[in-house]
Design an enzyme around this catalytic site. Structure first.
Site, PDB file in Angstrom:
ATOM      1  N   LYS A  92       2.888 -10.465  -2.255  1.00 37.10           N
ATOM      2  CA  LYS A  92       1.784 -10.088  -3.139  1.00 37.10           C
ATOM      3  C   LYS A  92       1.844 -10.982  -4.352  1.00 37.10           C
ATOM      4  CE  LYS A  92      -1.342  -6.697  -3.123  1.00 37.10           C
ATOM      5  NZ  LYS A  92      -1.888  -5.942  -1.996  1.00 37.10           N
ATOM      6  N   GLY A 102     -14.304   9.066  -3.108  1.00 34.25           N
ATOM      7  CA  GLY A 102     -14.404   7.602  -3.057  1.00 34.25           C
ATOM      8  C   GLY A 102     -15.427   7.230  -2.008  1.00 34.25           C
ATOM      9  N   GLY A 111     -16.714   3.918  -1.722  1.00 41.19           N
ATOM     10  CA  GLY A 111     -16.820   2.465  -1.774  1.00 41.19           C
ATOM     11  C   GLY A 111     -16.622   1.912  -0.381  1.00 41.19           C
ATOM     12  N   ASN A 112     -16.031   0.750  -0.304  1.00 43.07           N
ATOM     13  CA  ASN A 112     -15.827   0.097   0.985  1.00 43.07           C
ATOM     14  C   ASN A 112     -15.140   1.038   1.982  1.00 43.07           C
ATOM     15  OD1 ASN A 112     -14.188  -1.264   2.960  1.00 43.07           O
ATOM     16  ND2 ASN A 112     -14.769  -3.193   2.026  1.00 43.07           N
ATOM     17  N   GLY A 169     -14.170   4.516   1.797  1.00 45.45           N
ATOM     18  CA  GLY A 169     -14.715   5.863   1.980  1.00 45.45           C
ATOM     19  C   GLY A 169     -16.022   5.852   2.747  1.00 45.45           C
TER      20      GLY A 169
END
Ligand code: NAD
Length: 411
Positions: free
Chosen positions: A104, A214, A216-217, A219
């Site tokens: 990361k 949620g 968004g993408n 959910g």
């Protein structure tokens, strides 16, 4: 999530290892990252002022293969967060059966305060200055503050430096730039596939009621698939508020409403609730798909769902989890529920390496196979050690990583 996410992940490592009697040398090796890079990016801003940005990349562990995963660009980034995220990716890849380690990285910066030109220069400079990278070493993908657009810049910069094309060196690129189809819907679709399997195992009723925080993408994609499959979505929340309808919400129409208004709030035929109330409505399945630490010791006793699918990272705190466990609520952990994007990222690398690009149907079918296998292995480990799915997933991962370390002669 506690104040120090790295400490939290080490605590989970310790507990999972105690439950399964994992070799202490595996624990020792996984308690520290293999390589930490911290560097500065000096950059002339549009107004001529010199600004110096701090950047990181952690290649946490590569026993299973080259490291890979996201690049986070946020103003409050710190090294412990990047280490924790790299560690989680190590576990997530192992859970998902991906032959890769965890990495990361990120830049301490606020993309909203940068012009488009400054942002592009910063992202390109990050790739130029990143000391160790490439398709066989470490593959940066997207995370908060980065997107398909930044990944295309990263790829372009990398290929300029190398003097040849290397699409497998960067992940989360647009499909038009040697990326993969399916990356947008990967996480929500993966969460849906796992939910289907768990519902079967727990014997939950057909048409079980679902609440989703949620939209968004993640959910939204999970909600669409669950709705289409006959589950009854009774509550949905976003950052602006929540909606509730015991009769069920038409998710396709809700998507149209959100596209028009920017929020789920005021969707016709539903009553208004708060986004935190969404977590407590009468339902069988709860998908926290927004942010971390929303189910804590304060509200865990009020959660009515029998099954919690952790779509967001770390939505249930350890204190909340203890209460839910006591009450017999099943939690499917983030490292399994939301590993769909990690799986599709590994498909992206495979496609880039072989210069062969798959249609969406192929990507999603391979995702279904891979994530279902990951769930089965997790469930088996949980059963074998009489523990929760969270520790089952970690034990499954630690077993694979430990075996690889032994074969490599590291321990
Ligand atoms: P997104 O930005 O597309 O959507 C986030 C949703 O959560 C929005 O509906 C937003 O209104 C809502 N939200 C934000 N803050 C909230 C708050 N404080 N309370 C209630 N609702 C809030 O994000 P996403 O890509 O859907 O990701 C959702 C979660 O899943 C994040 O925690 C993310 O880290 C995690 N995740 C995402 C992916 C992925 O592929 N997108 C992969 C793994 C994990």
């Amino acid at each position: 999530m506690s104040a120090n996410p790295f400490e939290t992940s080490l605590a989970t490592l310790k507990k999972a290892s105690e439950i399964a009697g994992v070799d202490p040398n595996v624990v020792k090796m996984l308690s520290q990252p293999k390589r930490v890079m911290e560097f500065t990016i000096p950059m002339k801003m549009d107004n001529g002022e010199l600004q110096i940005f701090t950047a990181y990349r952690v290649q946490y562990n590569d026993a299973l293969g080259q490291t890979k995963d996201g690049t986070r660009v946020v103003p409050d980034l710190d090294l412990d967060t990047v280490k924790a995220l790299g560690f989680w990716m190590t576990i997530k890849h192992a859970v998902a059966g991906i032959p890769a380690g965890g990495g990361k990285g990120g830049i301490k910066a606020d993309p909203r305060e940068l012009s488009e030109g400054e942002y592009e220069r910063l992202i390109r400079a990050y790739i130029r200055k990143l000391p160790v990278k490439g398709a066989w070493v470490d593959i940066p993908g997207a995370d908060i503050g980065t997107s398909a657009k930044t990944q295309a810049w990263m790829l372009d910069e990398y290929e300029e430096i190398m003097g040849f094309h290397s699409p497998a060196a960067i992940n989360d690129k647009p499909a038009e730039v040697n990326g993969t189809l399916g990356s947008t819907e990967a996480t929500g679709t993966g969460a849906y596939y796992v939910t289907k399997e768990v519902v079967k195992d727990l014997g939950l009723p057909a048409g079980a009621r679902v609440a989703i925080q949620g939209f968004g993408n993640v959910g939204r994609n999970a909600a669409l698939l669950l709705h289409k499959d006959g589950f009854k979505v009774v509550a949905v929340g976003d950052i602006y508020g929540g909606i509730y309808s015991p009769e069920g919400i038409d998710v396709e129409k809700l998507v149209e409403h959100v596209n028009k208004t920017g929020s789920v709030v005021d969707f016709p035929g539903t009553s208004k609730i708060s986004t935190m109330d969404v977590l407590e409505v009468d339902c069988e399945i709860l998908l926290p798909a927004a942010v971390q630490s929303v189910i804590t010791e304060k509200n865990a006793a009020k959660v009515k769902a029998k099954l919690i699918m952790e779509c967001a990272n770390g939505p249930v705190t350890p204190e909340g989890e203890a209460i839910l466990e006591e009450r017999g609520v099943t939690i499917v952990p983030d490292v399994l529920t939301n590993c769909g994007s990690a799986i599709v990222c590994s498909f992206e690398r495979t496609q880039g390496l072989t210069d062969t690009y798959w249609d969406l149907e192929t990507v999603l079918e391979k995702l279904r196979e891979r994530i279902t296998k990951a769930y089965r292995e997790t469930a088996e480990a949980a059963k074998k050690y009489n523990t929760t799915y969270r520790y089952g997933a970690w034990i499954n991962a630690l077993t694979k990583i430990g075996k690889a370390m032994k074969f490599r002669g590291w321990i």
